[in-house]
Design an enzyme around this catalytic site. Structure first.
Site, PDB file in Angstrom:
ATOM      1  N   ASP A  27      17.277  -3.396 -36.771  1.00  0.00           N
ATOM      2  CA  ASP A  27      16.163  -2.563 -37.222  1.00  0.00           C
ATOM      3  C   ASP A  27      16.464  -1.110 -36.869  1.00  0.00           C
ATOM      4  OD1 ASP A  27      13.760  -1.326 -37.743  1.00  0.00           O
ATOM      5  OD2 ASP A  27      12.627  -2.370 -36.194  1.00  0.00           O
TER       6      ASP A  27
ATOM      7  N   ASP B 226       8.207  -4.174 -44.904  1.00  0.00           N
ATOM      8  CA  ASP B 226       9.086  -3.106 -44.432  1.00  0.00           C
ATOM      9  C   ASP B 226      10.419  -3.240 -45.147  1.00  0.00           C
ATOM     10  OD1 ASP B 226      11.198  -1.814 -42.755  1.00  0.00           O
ATOM     11  OD2 ASP B 226       9.497  -1.300 -41.484  1.00  0.00           O
TER      12      ASP B 226
ATOM     13  N   HIS C 180       6.002  -0.324 -45.681  1.00  0.00           N
ATOM     14  CA  HIS C 180       6.713   0.629 -44.832  1.00  0.00           C
ATOM     15  C   HIS C 180       7.988   1.003 -45.580  1.00  0.00           C
ATOM     16  CE1 HIS C 180       4.818  -0.767 -40.743  1.00  0.00           C
ATOM     17  NE2 HIS C 180       4.009  -0.005 -41.472  1.00  0.00           N
TER      18      HIS C 180
ATOM     19  N   GLU D 120       8.235   5.475 -41.889  1.00  0.00           N
ATOM     20  CA  GLU D 120       8.482   5.398 -40.447  1.00  0.00           C
ATOM     21  C   GLU D 120       9.899   5.926 -40.187  1.00  0.00           C
ATOM     22  OE1 GLU D 120       5.961   1.547 -38.951  1.00  0.00           O
ATOM     23  OE2 GLU D 120       7.884   1.183 -39.937  1.00  0.00           O
TER      24      GLU D 120
ATOM     25  N   HIS E 240      16.000   2.671 -38.733  1.00  0.00           N
ATOM     26  CA  HIS E 240      15.489   3.408 -39.880  1.00  0.00           C
ATOM     27  C   HIS E 240      16.195   4.752 -40.050  1.00  0.00           C
ATOM     28  CE1 HIS E 240      11.303   1.270 -39.374  1.00  0.00           C
ATOM     29  NE2 HIS E 240      12.309   0.422 -39.485  1.00  0.00           N
TER      30      HIS E 240
ATOM     31  N   GLU F  24       3.843  -8.019 -40.391  1.00  0.00           N
ATOM     32  CA  GLU F  24       4.992  -7.259 -40.864  1.00  0.00           C
ATOM     33  C   GLU F  24       6.255  -8.097 -40.808  1.00  0.00           C
ATOM     34  OE1 GLU F  24       7.483  -3.151 -39.828  1.00  0.00           O
ATOM     35  OE2 GLU F  24       5.602  -3.596 -38.781  1.00  0.00           O
TER      36      GLU F  24
ATOM     37  N   HIS G 178      -0.917   0.665 -36.330  1.00  0.00           N
ATOM     38  CA  HIS G 178       0.163  -0.250 -35.942  1.00  0.00           C
ATOM     39  C   HIS G 178      -0.104  -0.702 -34.517  1.00  0.00           C
ATOM     40  CE1 HIS G 178       3.982  -2.144 -35.353  1.00  0.00           C
ATOM     41  NE2 HIS G 178       4.434  -1.759 -36.535  1.00  0.00           N
TER      42      HIS G 178
ATOM     43  N   ARG H 142       3.161   1.563 -25.754  1.00  0.00           N
ATOM     44  CA  ARG H 142       4.116   1.034 -24.783  1.00  0.00           C
ATOM     45  C   ARG H 142       3.478   0.698 -23.435  1.00  0.00           C
ATOM     46  NH1 ARG H 142       8.920   1.445 -27.240  1.00  0.00           N
ATOM     47  NH2 ARG H 142       9.183   3.068 -28.831  1.00  0.00           N
TER      48      ARG H 142
ATOM     49  N   HIS I  39      13.518  -3.597 -42.793  1.00  0.00           N
ATOM     50  CA  HIS I  39      13.553  -4.920 -42.162  1.00  0.00           C
ATOM     51  C   HIS I  39      13.992  -5.987 -43.167  1.00  0.00           C
ATOM     52  CE1 HIS I  39      10.305  -3.588 -39.019  1.00  0.00           C
ATOM     53  NE2 HIS I  39      11.412  -2.853 -38.982  1.00  0.00           N
TER      54      HIS I  39
ATOM     55  N   HIS J 129       3.745  -7.259 -35.594  1.00  0.00           N
ATOM     56  CA  HIS J 129       4.893  -8.134 -35.777  1.00  0.00           C
ATOM     57  C   HIS J 129       4.481  -9.550 -35.366  1.00  0.00           C
ATOM     58  CE1 HIS J 129       7.554  -4.356 -34.952  1.00  0.00           C
ATOM     59  NE2 HIS J 129       6.957  -4.310 -36.123  1.00  0.00           N
TER      60      HIS J 129
ATOM     61  N   TYR K  62       3.896  -2.618 -29.646  1.00  0.00           N
ATOM     62  CA  TYR K  62       5.132  -3.407 -29.674  1.00  0.00           C
ATOM     63  C   TYR K  62       5.188  -4.432 -28.540  1.00  0.00           C
ATOM     64  CZ  TYR K  62       6.624   0.417 -32.740  1.00  0.00           C
ATOM     65  OH  TYR K  62       6.705   1.343 -33.754  1.00  0.00           O
TER      66      TYR K  62
END
Length: 294
Positions: free
Chosen positions: A239, A189, A226, A271, A241, A155, A78, A48, A192, A118, A81
């Site tokens: 999205d 995923d 995923h 995840e 999970h 992804e 990964h 982040r 997703h 992504h 983001y």
């Protein structure tokens, strides 16, 4: 760079989880081993923040040694983001390229062969233009990183907002626009895909989705799954999970996934929600293993 991988085809499916790297990235490997995982996904830096301290040689040595002790099971990282390969401004593009190059370089130094990212949001430019921009920026990051063994895994997304990659054709469009398509693979995923409208609960519809992926991009590009259940419904474009079998996908979808011989060799990582300990990951991995049995 030292690449760590298992040489023999696994008799059992490779099942693991995304693990915290708190205390050092090698700690993620120790957590995977303690939970009984045979696959691992990590963040190699704070996902982040744009800036992060450099990866020290000592940290890389601890990590590769930990993976070796664990058994050399597959590890993916990964990417942050914050990265938007389809950014619509020069500043956004440069920041995303620089951050992605750093992610790839860190993976290379750690012996990690796959970095999940992504494909980004086109911000109103349209999917065709967005795919071309994403490919160009990811290509540039690959060129900058200096780690030729590392692969970018695109992804699929739930399709929220202007996100690219909600369809398998959308992922394939990025790869087709690349100057180095051999450096790209796909991460599927399940949550997703369900959010984007792929119903994985019915055997015929599940098979149609996997066949579509094969036609669009080729199943040989599918390097990671995923495995996530979804809190939201089919086609929700959201999205969210949840634990395996406790969401809208339910056990039916994961039974089909885990018994699909075409995907037997592909590592599956969770995840799903977790607390401070490994209990939730162990619970979800146990469900996947149970569903894999005939």
């Amino acid at each position: 760079m030292e690449t760590i991988s298992r040489q023999n085809k696994p008799q059992q499916q490779l099942i693991g989880a995304h693990m915290s790297a708190a205390g050092g990235v090698h700690k993620a490997v120790e957590r995977a081993e303690a939970a009984g995982a045979t696959a691992l996904q990590v963040f190699t830096r704070n996902q982040r923040q744009w800036n992060a301290p450099p990866l020290e040689e000592h940290d890389a040595e601890l990590f590769t040694a930990a993976v070796r002790r664990w058994g050399g099971y597959p590890v993916s990282s990964h990417a942050s983001y914050l990265i938007n390969p389809a950014a619509d401004t020069p500043e956004g593009a440069e920041r995303s390229v620089a951050l992605m190059a750093d992610e790839l370089q860190r993976a290379g130094r750690l012996g990690i062969e796959m970095v999940v990212v992504h494909p980004g949001a086109h911000k109103g430019q349209g999917e065709t233009a967005g795919a071309a921009l994403a490919a160009a920026r990811l290509d540039e990051a690959l060129e900058r990183c200096g780690s030729p063994a590392v692969m970018v895994l695109l992804e699929n997304t739930a399709g929220q907002g202007t996100m690219l990659g909600a369809s398998f054709a959308g992922l394939a469009a990025v790869i087709e626009a690349s100057r180095m398509p051999e450096r790209y693979g796909i991460c599927l995923d399940t949550a997703h895909a369900f959010g984007a409208g792929y119903d994985l609960r019915d055997a015929a519809l599940y098979d149609a989705a996997i066949r579509e992926l094969d036609v669009c991009a080729g199943l040989d590009r599918l390097r990671l799954v995923h495995a996530n259940d979804s809190l939201t419904g089919l086609g929700s474009r959201r999205d969210r999970h949840t634990h395996i079998g406790q969401g809208e996908l339910g056990e039916a979808a994961f039974r089909l996934l885990m018994r699909d011989e075409r995907l037997h060799h592909v590592p599956k990582v969770l995840e799903t929600p977790k607390g401070k300990g490994p209990e939730e990951d162990m619970m979800n991995m146990a469900v996947l293993r149970r569903l894999a049995r005939p």
